[in-house]
Design a protein around this motif. Structure first.
Motif, PDB file in Angstrom:
ATOM      1  N   VAL A 132       0.850  -1.194   0.000  1.00 28.54           N
ATOM      2  CA  VAL A 132       0.000   0.000   0.000  1.00 28.54           C
ATOM      3  C   VAL A 132       0.886   1.245   0.000  1.00 28.54           C
ATOM      4  O   VAL A 132       1.908   1.296   0.684  1.00 28.54           O
ATOM      5  CB  VAL A 132      -0.982   0.012   1.202  1.00 28.54           C
ATOM      6  CG1 VAL A 132      -2.044  -1.040   1.049  1.00 28.54           C
ATOM      7  CG2 VAL A 132      -0.263  -0.159   2.507  1.00 28.54           C
ATOM      8  N   PRO A 133       0.527   2.256  -0.783  1.00 32.41           N
ATOM      9  CA  PRO A 133       1.362   3.467  -0.878  1.00 32.41           C
ATOM     10  C   PRO A 133       1.491   4.244   0.432  1.00 32.41           C
ATOM     11  O   PRO A 133       2.456   4.975   0.624  1.00 32.41           O
ATOM     12  CB  PRO A 133       0.638   4.319  -1.927  1.00 32.41           C
ATOM     13  CG  PRO A 133      -0.251   3.400  -2.661  1.00 32.41           C
ATOM     14  CD  PRO A 133      -0.586   2.288  -1.729  1.00 32.41           C
ATOM     15  N   LEU A 134       0.553   4.070   1.336  1.00 33.54           N
ATOM     16  CA  LEU A 134       0.591   4.810   2.597  1.00 33.54           C
ATOM     17  C   LEU A 134       1.840   4.484   3.405  1.00 33.54           C
ATOM     18  O   LEU A 134       2.386   5.343   4.100  1.00 33.54           O
ATOM     19  CB  LEU A 134      -0.669   4.522   3.419  1.00 33.54           C
ATOM     20  CG  LEU A 134      -0.853   5.308   4.699  1.00 33.54           C
ATOM     21  CD1 LEU A 134      -0.903   6.804   4.420  1.00 33.54           C
ATOM     22  CD2 LEU A 134      -2.109   4.871   5.417  1.00 33.54           C
ATOM     23  N   ARG A 135       2.343   3.261   3.301  1.00 35.35           N
ATOM     24  CA  ARG A 135       3.553   2.869   4.036  1.00 35.35           C
ATOM     25  C   ARG A 135       4.746   3.718   3.597  1.00 35.35           C
ATOM     26  O   ARG A 135       5.514   4.206   4.433  1.00 35.35           O
ATOM     27  CB  ARG A 135       3.831   1.390   3.828  1.00 35.35           C
ATOM     28  CG  ARG A 135       5.137   0.899   4.419  1.00 35.35           C
ATOM     29  CD  ARG A 135       5.071   0.792   5.903  1.00 35.35           C
ATOM     30  NE  ARG A 135       6.310   0.208   6.417  1.00 35.35           N
ATOM     31  CZ  ARG A 135       6.664   0.253   7.661  1.00 35.35           C
ATOM     32  NH1 ARG A 135       5.877   0.803   8.545  1.00 35.35           N
ATOM     33  NH2 ARG A 135       7.783  -0.270   8.062  1.00 35.35           N
ATOM     34  N   CYS A 136       4.912   3.908   2.300  1.00 35.27           N
ATOM     35  CA  CYS A 136       6.035   4.707   1.796  1.00 35.27           C
ATOM     36  C   CYS A 136       5.899   6.159   2.240  1.00 35.27           C
ATOM     37  O   CYS A 136       6.888   6.778   2.654  1.00 35.27           O
ATOM     38  CB  CYS A 136       6.112   4.612   0.276  1.00 35.27           C
ATOM     39  SG  CYS A 136       6.613   2.995  -0.298  1.00 35.27           S
ATOM     40  N   TYR A 137       4.692   6.705   2.150  1.00 37.54           N
ATOM     41  CA  TYR A 137       4.498   8.087   2.576  1.00 37.54           C
ATOM     42  C   TYR A 137       4.775   8.228   4.077  1.00 37.54           C
ATOM     43  O   TYR A 137       5.397   9.196   4.513  1.00 37.54           O
ATOM     44  CB  TYR A 137       3.090   8.579   2.247  1.00 37.54           C
ATOM     45  CG  TYR A 137       2.866   9.999   2.669  1.00 37.54           C
ATOM     46  CD1 TYR A 137       3.400  11.049   1.934  1.00 37.54           C
ATOM     47  CD2 TYR A 137       2.160  10.300   3.831  1.00 37.54           C
ATOM     48  CE1 TYR A 137       3.230  12.366   2.342  1.00 37.54           C
ATOM     49  CE2 TYR A 137       1.989  11.598   4.242  1.00 37.54           C
ATOM     50  CZ  TYR A 137       2.525  12.633   3.488  1.00 37.54           C
ATOM     51  OH  TYR A 137       2.358  13.925   3.903  1.00 37.54           O
ATOM     52  N   PHE A 138       4.320   7.274   4.864  1.00 35.02           N
ATOM     53  CA  PHE A 138       4.542   7.304   6.311  1.00 35.02           C
ATOM     54  C   PHE A 138       6.036   7.267   6.633  1.00 35.02           C
ATOM     55  O   PHE A 138       6.513   8.015   7.495  1.00 35.02           O
ATOM     56  CB  PHE A 138       3.810   6.136   6.971  1.00 35.02           C
ATOM     57  CG  PHE A 138       4.067   5.986   8.441  1.00 35.02           C
ATOM     58  CD1 PHE A 138       3.624   6.949   9.335  1.00 35.02           C
ATOM     59  CD2 PHE A 138       4.749   4.893   8.925  1.00 35.02           C
ATOM     60  CE1 PHE A 138       3.869   6.823  10.693  1.00 35.02           C
ATOM     61  CE2 PHE A 138       4.988   4.750  10.284  1.00 35.02           C
ATOM     62  CZ  PHE A 138       4.548   5.717  11.171  1.00 35.02           C
ATOM     63  N   LEU A 139       6.783   6.412   5.932  1.00 42.35           N
ATOM     64  CA  LEU A 139       8.218   6.318   6.185  1.00 42.35           C
ATOM     65  C   LEU A 139       8.960   7.575   5.731  1.00 42.35           C
ATOM     66  O   LEU A 139       9.939   7.977   6.355  1.00 42.35           O
ATOM     67  CB  LEU A 139       8.783   5.065   5.521  1.00 42.35           C
ATOM     68  CG  LEU A 139       8.290   3.746   6.142  1.00 42.35           C
ATOM     69  CD1 LEU A 139       8.788   2.563   5.341  1.00 42.35           C
ATOM     70  CD2 LEU A 139       8.704   3.642   7.598  1.00 42.35           C
ATOM     71  N   ILE A 140       8.487   8.199   4.640  1.00 43.81           N
ATOM     72  CA  ILE A 140       9.069   9.479   4.234  1.00 43.81           C
ATOM     73  C   ILE A 140       8.807  10.532   5.306  1.00 43.81           C
ATOM     74  O   ILE A 140       9.689  11.316   5.660  1.00 43.81           O
ATOM     75  CB  ILE A 140       8.505   9.928   2.865  1.00 43.81           C
ATOM     76  CG1 ILE A 140       9.034   9.029   1.756  1.00 43.81           C
ATOM     77  CG2 ILE A 140       8.845  11.383   2.582  1.00 43.81           C
ATOM     78  CD1 ILE A 140       8.354   9.238   0.418  1.00 43.81           C
ATOM     79  N   TYR A 141       7.596  10.551   5.832  1.00 52.43           N
ATOM     80  CA  TYR A 141       7.244  11.492   6.888  1.00 52.43           C
ATOM     81  C   TYR A 141       8.142  11.297   8.114  1.00 52.43           C
ATOM     82  O   TYR A 141       8.668  12.261   8.674  1.00 52.43           O
ATOM     83  CB  TYR A 141       5.776  11.329   7.270  1.00 52.43           C
ATOM     84  CG  TYR A 141       5.377  12.029   8.536  1.00 52.43           C
ATOM     85  CD1 TYR A 141       5.270  13.418   8.584  1.00 52.43           C
ATOM     86  CD2 TYR A 141       5.129  11.314   9.696  1.00 52.43           C
ATOM     87  CE1 TYR A 141       4.920  14.069   9.748  1.00 52.43           C
ATOM     88  CE2 TYR A 141       4.785  11.955  10.871  1.00 52.43           C
ATOM     89  CZ  TYR A 141       4.680  13.326  10.893  1.00 52.43           C
ATOM     90  OH  TYR A 141       4.346  13.968  12.055  1.00 52.43           O
ATOM     91  N   VAL A 142       8.340  10.053   8.513  1.00 52.03           N
ATOM     92  CA  VAL A 142       9.168   9.777   9.687  1.00 52.03           C
ATOM     93  C   VAL A 142      10.618  10.170   9.425  1.00 52.03           C
ATOM     94  O   VAL A 142      11.251  10.840  10.250  1.00 52.03           O
ATOM     95  CB  VAL A 142       9.058   8.287  10.086  1.00 52.03           C
ATOM     96  CG1 VAL A 142      10.098   7.924  11.127  1.00 52.03           C
ATOM     97  CG2 VAL A 142       7.667   7.974  10.593  1.00 52.03           C
ATOM     98  N   ASP A 143      11.160   9.759   8.272  1.00 55.89           N
ATOM     99  CA  ASP A 143      12.564  10.044   7.969  1.00 55.89           C
ATOM    100  C   ASP A 143      12.832  11.520   7.766  1.00 55.89           C
ATOM    101  O   ASP A 143      13.814  12.057   8.266  1.00 55.89           O
ATOM    102  CB  ASP A 143      13.007   9.292   6.705  1.00 55.89           C
ATOM    103  CG  ASP A 143      13.223   7.816   6.946  1.00 55.89           C
ATOM    104  OD1 ASP A 143      13.166   7.388   8.112  1.00 55.89           O
ATOM    105  OD2 ASP A 143      13.455   7.094   5.956  1.00 55.89           O
TER     106      ASP A 143
END
Length: 185
Positions: A132-143
């Motif tokens: 799911v694309p939300l995982r990548c966006y979430f990890l970008i947000y965290v990083d």
């Protein structure tokens, strides 16, 4: 997910998919871009406005250039729309496509690490977080926003968000065939 799957599959339900493809000169890619571009612009504006509320008004931490998060938001919107097109390619039925899109939308918050760490999930459940694309966006947000890491450490998440639209391209012929012969059950 919901708006995209609804707008594509409603053409099938109403029987207007043949006319929709005719207006795009028979190009499924042109038809999808023409239908989804206004949605992309509207959802990107809403996402950028939400980010401005978070980072400017509510003073959430933003330890990176704001343009990085804006770019990530636009890529996230496009990747999510593409994921909905993927659902419509596999299940060209309005009722089922919208039901699956809503199920994936709801579960994506749980399986992407918002509420429970993916590393602590059972492997058979945690594997779904990577589709799911939300995982990548979430990890970008965290990083980027929270930790302020150099952009190099988030490169793979950006690459995945950019690559998701290209994954659906081989399935577009299936959607075009369904749109040319609309049978709604």
């Amino acid at each position: 997910l919901l708006v995209t799957s609804f707008s594509i599959c409603s053409e099938l339900k109403q029987g207007s998919s043949i006319e929709w493809l005719k207006t795009a000169n028979g190009s499924i890619l042109g038809a999808l871009i023409g239908k989804l571009l206004p949605h992309t612009i509207i959802f990107s504006i809403i996402g950028i406005f939400s980010q401005s509320l978070l980072y400017s008004y509510n003073h959430f931490p933003l330890h990176c250039n704001p343009l990085i998060m804006i770019f990530a938001m636009i890529l996230f919107v496009i990747a999510t729309q593409t994921f909905a097109v993927f659902i419509c390619c596999l299940i060209p039925n309005l009722r089922l496509a919208v039901s699956i899109a809503s199920l994936i939308g709801i579960l994506s918050f749980s399986i992407t690490g918002f509420s429970f760490p993916v590393e602590s999930m059972y492997g058979s459940i945690g594997i779904f977080s990577y589709i799911v694309p939300l995982r990548c966006y979430f990890l970008i947000y965290v990083d980027q926003a929270l930790n302020g890491l150099p952009l190099f450490y988030s490169r793979w998440y950006f690459i995945v968000l950019i690559a998701i639209p290209f994954v659906v391209l081989p399935l577009l012929h299936r959607l075009k065939r369904t749109l040319l012969h609309p049978v709604y059950i």
